[in-house]
Design a protein around this motif. Structure first.
Motif, PDB file in Angstrom:
ATOM      1  N   CYS A  46       0.835  -1.205   0.000  1.00 16.29           N
ATOM      2  CA  CYS A  46       0.000   0.000   0.000  1.00 16.29           C
ATOM      3  C   CYS A  46       0.870   1.256   0.000  1.00 16.29           C
ATOM      4  O   CYS A  46       1.838   1.358   0.751  1.00 16.29           O
ATOM      5  CB  CYS A  46      -0.910  -0.021   1.238  1.00 16.29           C
ATOM      6  SG  CYS A  46      -1.877   1.470   1.429  1.00 16.29           S
ATOM      7  N   GLN A  47       0.501   2.211  -0.864  1.00 22.31           N
ATOM      8  CA  GLN A  47       1.249   3.480  -0.970  1.00 22.31           C
ATOM      9  C   GLN A  47       0.648   4.563  -0.064  1.00 22.31           C
ATOM     10  O   GLN A  47       1.103   5.696  -0.107  1.00 22.31           O
ATOM     11  CB  GLN A  47       1.197   3.986  -2.418  1.00 22.31           C
ATOM     12  CG  GLN A  47       1.489   2.944  -3.476  1.00 22.31           C
ATOM     13  CD  GLN A  47       2.953   2.566  -3.512  1.00 22.31           C
ATOM     14  OE1 GLN A  47       3.804   3.416  -3.659  1.00 22.31           O
ATOM     15  NE2 GLN A  47       3.245   1.285  -3.328  1.00 22.31           N
ATOM     16  N   PRO A  66      -5.779  -2.303   1.213  1.00 23.61           N
ATOM     17  CA  PRO A  66      -5.552  -1.743   2.554  1.00 23.61           C
ATOM     18  C   PRO A  66      -5.751  -2.804   3.641  1.00 23.61           C
ATOM     19  O   PRO A  66      -5.497  -2.547   4.809  1.00 23.61           O
ATOM     20  CB  PRO A  66      -6.632  -0.659   2.651  1.00 23.61           C
ATOM     21  CG  PRO A  66      -7.758  -1.201   1.820  1.00 23.61           C
ATOM     22  CD  PRO A  66      -7.124  -2.009   0.710  1.00 23.61           C
ATOM     23  N   CYS A  99      -8.788   4.832  -1.511  1.00 27.96           N
ATOM     24  CA  CYS A  99      -9.830   3.873  -1.128  1.00 27.96           C
ATOM     25  C   CYS A  99     -10.637   4.313   0.105  1.00 27.96           C
ATOM     26  O   CYS A  99     -11.746   3.830   0.327  1.00 27.96           O
ATOM     27  CB  CYS A  99      -9.219   2.497  -0.871  1.00 27.96           C
ATOM     28  SG  CYS A  99      -7.942   2.498   0.402  1.00 27.96           S
ATOM     29  N   CYS A 152      -8.386   0.721  -5.963  1.00 23.20           N
ATOM     30  CA  CYS A 152      -6.951   0.976  -5.734  1.00 23.20           C
ATOM     31  C   CYS A 152      -6.206   1.092  -7.069  1.00 23.20           C
ATOM     32  O   CYS A 152      -6.240   0.168  -7.882  1.00 23.20           O
ATOM     33  CB  CYS A 152      -6.337  -0.140  -4.901  1.00 23.20           C
ATOM     34  SG  CYS A 152      -4.544   0.095  -4.695  1.00 23.20           S
ATOM     35  N   CYS A 172      -1.988   6.204  -0.468  1.00 24.32           N
ATOM     36  CA  CYS A 172      -2.464   7.334  -1.276  1.00 24.32           C
ATOM     37  C   CYS A 172      -3.823   7.831  -0.788  1.00 24.32           C
ATOM     38  O   CYS A 172      -4.205   8.962  -1.061  1.00 24.32           O
ATOM     39  CB  CYS A 172      -2.546   6.930  -2.746  1.00 24.32           C
ATOM     40  SG  CYS A 172      -3.887   5.773  -3.120  1.00 24.32           S
ATOM     41  N   GLY A 173      -4.572   6.964  -0.106  1.00 21.34           N
ATOM     42  CA  GLY A 173      -5.852   7.381   0.477  1.00 21.34           C
ATOM     43  C   GLY A 173      -7.047   7.255  -0.445  1.00 21.34           C
ATOM     44  O   GLY A 173      -8.179   7.520  -0.036  1.00 21.34           O
TER      45      GLY A 173
HETATM   46  S1  SF4 Z   1      -5.983   2.957  -2.799  1.00 15.82           S
HETATM   47 FE1  SF4 Z   1      -5.892   2.304  -0.660  1.00 15.82          FE
HETATM   48  S2  SF4 Z   1      -4.865   0.292  -0.733  1.00 15.82           S
HETATM   49 FE2  SF4 Z   1      -4.458   1.300  -2.690  1.00 15.82          FE
HETATM   50  S3  SF4 Z   1      -2.459   2.295  -2.362  1.00 15.82           S
HETATM   51 FE3  SF4 Z   1      -4.073   3.830  -1.965  1.00 15.82          FE
HETATM   52  S4  SF4 Z   1      -4.407   3.701   0.272  1.00 15.82           S
HETATM   53 FE4  SF4 Z   1      -3.297   1.857  -0.340  1.00 15.82          FE
END
Ligand code: SF4
Ligand code: SF4
Length: 281
Positions: free
Chosen positions: A45-46, A91, A51, A85, A48-49
Motif C-alpha cells: 500500500c502506498q 488496505p 480507497c 486501488c 495514497c488514500g
Molecule cells: S488505494 Fe488504498 S490500498 Fe491502494 S495504495 Fe491507496 S491507500 Fe493503499
C-alpha cells in the motif's frame, strides 16, 4: 521483532498442496503477471488514500501519520477498496509476527497436515519464512513454499533445508515472452526447477494455460524435457490450470478460457514425458 505483510490466511485449504493445509498469502511480488488472479497482492500500500472515502462502512481511515488503517471488525468484505486501488494493492494487509501467524495456524489443528506459504511472492520475506518453518515442524506440520521461482534456491541452503518442498509457478518457457508477461526473464525459474528437482524438493510445478496468448505447448514440452531426467529423484506433480477471468485486471480478463480437450492434450504431452501425477483444474 520480525514482521511480514500478510494479505490473508485461509485456515483450511485443499488446493494449496497435498492434504488440508493452512495457506498464508504474503503481500508484495517482484513479478506483475498479466493474468494474475490476485493483482491486489502485487504491491504494498502506498497510503495514497484513494480507497478511504469509497469504503461504504467506514472501515478505512488515515491516522495522524497519514497511514491508511483498516478496521477488520467494521469491514463487510465488499472489496470496493481493492477495485478502486490504482496501485495493485489492498488496505486489508496486516503486518504480523511469526507468533501471530502461528496462533492462526494452531487454530486449524488437528485438521491440517501442514502450512503453505504463498503470495504475492513469499520468498521476499525469506527470514520470516525460515523462522516460521522452524516453529511449525515441532507441531508435526509440514511446510511447503509456493514461489514464482525468482529467488536463487541454490544459494539459500537454510531456506531450502527449512521447508519440505517447493511448488513452482511456471509461467512460460521462452524468456522473452516470460519477460513481457511477468516483467522478469525465465532463466532463473528454469535453473531453480532443475536444482529443486535434483534435490527431490520440487513438489509441484503449475502452469496457467491461455490459448492464443501464451505458447502453452512449448512451455509444457520445455519443462517436461528439462525435468524428465530427475523424476526418479522424487515425484513431481504437474498442475495445469485453466485461465479464468475472475479477479484478473483489464484488458487481460478478456483472454480465452481453454477447453477441457485442450487441457487434456497438454496433460497427454506431460504424460508422454513420464509425469505420472498430472492434475488439470
Ligand atoms: S488505494 Fe488504498 S490500498 Fe491502494 S495504495 Fe491507496 S491507500 Fe493503499
Ligand atoms: S472490503 Fe472492507 S475495507 Fe474494503 S471497502 Fe469493503 S468494507 Fe471497506
Amino acid at each position: 521483532m520480525l514482521r511480514a505483510p500478510v494479505n490473508k490466511i485461509i485456515p483450511q485449504s485443499s488446493v494449496d498442496g497435498p492434504g488440508n493445509r493452512t495457506a498464508i498469502f504474503f503481500q508484495g511480488c517482484n513479478f506483475s503477471c498479466h493474468y494474475c488472479h490476485n493483482p491486489e497482492t502485487i504491491r504494498l500500500c502506498q497510503n495514497c488514500g484513494t480507497c478511504v472515502a469509497d469504503c461504504p462502512v467506514g472501515a478505512l481511515r488515515r491516522d495522524e501519520a497519514g497511514t491508511v488503517c483498516w478496521d477488520p471488525d467494521r469491514c463487510v468484505g465488499c472489496d470496493t477498496c481493492i477495485k478502486v486501488c490504482p496501485h495493485l494493492s489492498s488496505p486489508k494487509v496486516r503486518l504480523l509476527t511469526v507468533e501471530e501467524v502461528l496462533a492462526e495456524v494452531e487454530k486449524g489443528m488437528p485438521f491440517i497436515r501442514g502450512i503453505t506459504v504463498s503470495g504475492g511472492e513469499c520468498t521476499l520475506y525469506r527470514d520470516f519464512l525460515v523462522s516460521l518453518f522452524e516453529r511449525v515442524h515441532p507441531l508435526g506440520l509440514t511446510a511447503l513454499l509456493d514461489s514464482n521461482g525468482s529467488r536463487d534456491f541454490s544459494a539459500d541452503a537454510e531456506l531450502l533445508g527449512a521447508c519440505d518442498g517447493v511448488m513452482l509457478d511456471i509461467k512460460c518457457f521462452d524468456s522473452a515472452i516470460h519477460q513481457k508477461l511477468t516483467g522478469q526473464p525465465s532463466e532463473r525459474v528454469r535453473e531453480n526447477a532443475v536444482f529443486l528437482a535434483k534435490k527431490g524438493k520440487l513438489t509441484e510445478i503449475r502452469t496457467v494455460v491461455i490459448p492464443d496468448y501464451l505458447p502453452n505447448e512449448e512451455t509444457v514440452r520445455g519443462y517436461c524435457e528439462l525435468l524428465d531426467p530427475y523424476l526418479s529423484a522424487g515425484p513431481i506433480r504437474y498442475k495445469l490450470i485453466r485461465f479464468r477471468p475472475f479477479g484478473v485486471r483489464e484488458p487481460y480478463n478478456q483472454l480465452e478460457t481453454p477447453s477441457e480437450e485442450y487441457m487434456e492434450q497438454l496433460a497427454e504431452i506431460a504424460r508422454g514425458y513420464g509425469f505420472a501425477d498430472i492434475v488439470t483444474v
